[in-house]
Design a protein around this motif. Sequence first.
Motif, PDB file in Angstrom:
ATOM      1  N   GLY A  24       0.820  -1.207   0.000  1.00  0.00           N
ATOM      2  CA  GLY A  24       0.000   0.000   0.000  1.00  0.00           C
ATOM      3  C   GLY A  24       0.849   1.251   0.000  1.00  0.00           C
ATOM      4  O   GLY A  24       1.558   1.536   0.962  1.00  0.00           O
ATOM      5  N   ALA A  25       0.783   2.029  -1.095  1.00  0.00           N
ATOM      6  CA  ALA A  25       1.651   3.196  -1.273  1.00  0.00           C
ATOM      7  C   ALA A  25       0.924   4.508  -1.033  1.00  0.00           C
ATOM      8  O   ALA A  25       1.147   5.489  -1.735  1.00  0.00           O
ATOM      9  N   GLY A  26       0.052   4.524  -0.023  1.00  0.00           N
ATOM     10  CA  GLY A  26      -0.512   5.789   0.429  1.00  0.00           C
ATOM     11  C   GLY A  26       0.458   6.473   1.384  1.00  0.00           C
ATOM     12  O   GLY A  26       1.612   6.038   1.541  1.00  0.00           O
ATOM     13  N   PRO A  27       0.028   7.536   2.058  1.00  0.00           N
ATOM     14  CA  PRO A  27       0.941   8.258   2.945  1.00  0.00           C
ATOM     15  C   PRO A  27       1.581   7.385   4.014  1.00  0.00           C
ATOM     16  O   PRO A  27       2.784   7.487   4.275  1.00  0.00           O
ATOM     17  N   THR A  28       0.788   6.505   4.654  1.00  0.00           N
ATOM     18  CA  THR A  28       1.335   5.664   5.724  1.00  0.00           C
ATOM     19  C   THR A  28       2.420   4.742   5.201  1.00  0.00           C
ATOM     20  O   THR A  28       3.509   4.639   5.781  1.00  0.00           O
ATOM     21  N   ASP A 171      -2.678  -0.831   3.295  1.00  0.00           N
ATOM     22  CA  ASP A 171      -3.465  -0.838   2.065  1.00  0.00           C
ATOM     23  C   ASP A 171      -4.921  -0.450   2.273  1.00  0.00           C
ATOM     24  O   ASP A 171      -5.805  -0.881   1.518  1.00  0.00           O
ATOM     25  N   GLY A 172      -5.190   0.378   3.280  1.00  0.00           N
ATOM     26  CA  GLY A 172      -6.463   1.061   3.341  1.00  0.00           C
ATOM     27  C   GLY A 172      -7.626   0.278   3.920  1.00  0.00           C
ATOM     28  O   GLY A 172      -7.499  -0.840   4.427  1.00  0.00           O
ATOM     29  N   HIS A 173      -8.787   0.923   3.833  1.00  0.00           N
ATOM     30  CA  HIS A 173     -10.048   0.435   4.405  1.00  0.00           C
ATOM     31  C   HIS A 173     -10.334  -1.007   4.000  1.00  0.00           C
ATOM     32  O   HIS A 173     -10.737  -1.832   4.818  1.00  0.00           O
ATOM     33  N   HIS A 174     -10.133  -1.331   2.729  1.00  0.00           N
ATOM     34  CA  HIS A 174     -10.456  -2.670   2.217  1.00  0.00           C
ATOM     35  C   HIS A 174      -9.215  -3.549   2.180  1.00  0.00           C
ATOM     36  O   HIS A 174      -9.029  -4.357   1.262  1.00  0.00           O
ATOM     37  N   SER A 175      -8.361  -3.428   3.168  1.00  0.00           N
ATOM     38  CA  SER A 175      -7.055  -4.070   3.213  1.00  0.00           C
ATOM     39  C   SER A 175      -7.069  -5.567   2.881  1.00  0.00           C
ATOM     40  O   SER A 175      -7.709  -6.370   3.570  1.00  0.00           O
TER      41      SER A 175
END
Length: 501
Positions: A24-28, A171-175
């Motif tokens: 998951g390449a979002g901010p976190t 990787d977010g809400h739907h990890s």
Amino acid sequence: MNGIDTGAGAGRAAGSMHPVIVVGAGPTGLLLAGDLAEAGVPVTLLEKRPHKISNLSRAFGVHARTLEQLDARGLADDLLATGSTITRLRLFRRLSLDLSTLPSRFPFLLITPQYEVERLLERRARRLGVRFRYESELLALRQDADGVDIDVRNGDGSTVTHRAAYVVGTDGHHSAVRRAIGQPFPGVSVITSLFLADVRLAEKPGTVLTVDGAGDVFAMIASFGDGWYRVMGWNRRHEVPDDAPLGLDEVKDVTRRALGTDYGMHDARWLSRFHSDERQAPEYRVGRVFLAGDAAHIHSPAGGQGMNTGLQDAANLGWKLAAVVRGQASDSLLDTYQAERHPVGKAVLRSSGGLVRLARAQNPALRAVRAVVSAFVNAAAPARTRALAQLTGIGYRYPAPRGAHRLVGTRVPDVSLGSGQRLYEVLRGGRFVLITPRPVHLPPGQAPDGDGDSPAAVEHWAGDRRTAVLVRPDGYVAWAADDAGTDVLETALASRFPTLH
């Protein structure tokens, strides 16, 4: 290795044993991967999407504690240049908080879109050597005592198995990582129907962030700084599924009713509906797999704490994971990630959920509660201080071992040091910082070499403080002692910095 690698082939990838894989390449994920790379840990970052930093992100506010963490990575000043700051945050019509009183170098809320945060974090990660693999979708995960196998589908449809010592799901809400380790995500929907719109305005609002509600509607307008504005709103009388059509006329109607004007809204480039949940995974660590950010917790947008909480998760986990991978600390250090960050996530769910429920209050009892809360916080300085500390992240402290010094687990502000530097400048590079009451000369082998690669730096207070503290790379006190002599400091340093927590 820098650059984009979409992967190829099938079966076990050649040379595919990775110390850490972040999914998951979002901010976190970007901050965590950058921290690991800066600590000398090879890290691979997998992302399901093609390589693109979207301008349609939801987060818009960066709080003081997050700016402090970015400052410790040399990024805060660059991010400040991308947005505008506000020093007063209104939560209800009768309740606002004065951020200018925060005991921080950043006594404000920075209004800047999430993609600016991602842009800076990605640039840092690439510079430090993070290996990016886009169009890489996690399909399955298996772990044993020695590592984790993950099956990944590449953009060309091929499947490859990678093995890692540790895997982190950001990787977010739907990890997919959370589902693969069987972690539930219990919770409820707080707001069942909100909308987002990116528009142009004929009239410029008088403030960087405009927020208000009236009756059954609420709206917020924030500036991108380039002529585009983000609008978020809801209408209690028109709660529909996320895939229901949304037109500009509906956005304008809700905005006019909530704010008294739609500011001549036109030319929407993006319209979307979504719903807001409150959910938290019970465990942030399952064996060799970790969850952080929205994969671990999600909550209402009230207070703008979502992205901020995830970035602080990453700051907490990164130095610990690096220490264990490099053999500088035992695996038990990783258990403190759950012990420290899960209660924070729970507190954020509670506070943000409370804010949105009070903001939407319709029955007389809840309206009365809202009025009492607003009056109390406005009138009582201690209550204002606590509310500010929690909302901005600077007030959280981590649990300390029995018998530890009273400062252990507390955040250290960006104090001036005897060398003329600020603490958060010295923290750069992911080092511990030992701050002593006076300059000390430690024996050879105990003193850091000062070349920037040392695991710790030794500094002294600019003032007359008498307490020695060892500050962790994330800016919290690892160890402290009053009137510590050289022998005590030697013992603290000899204990190996990462094992002090």
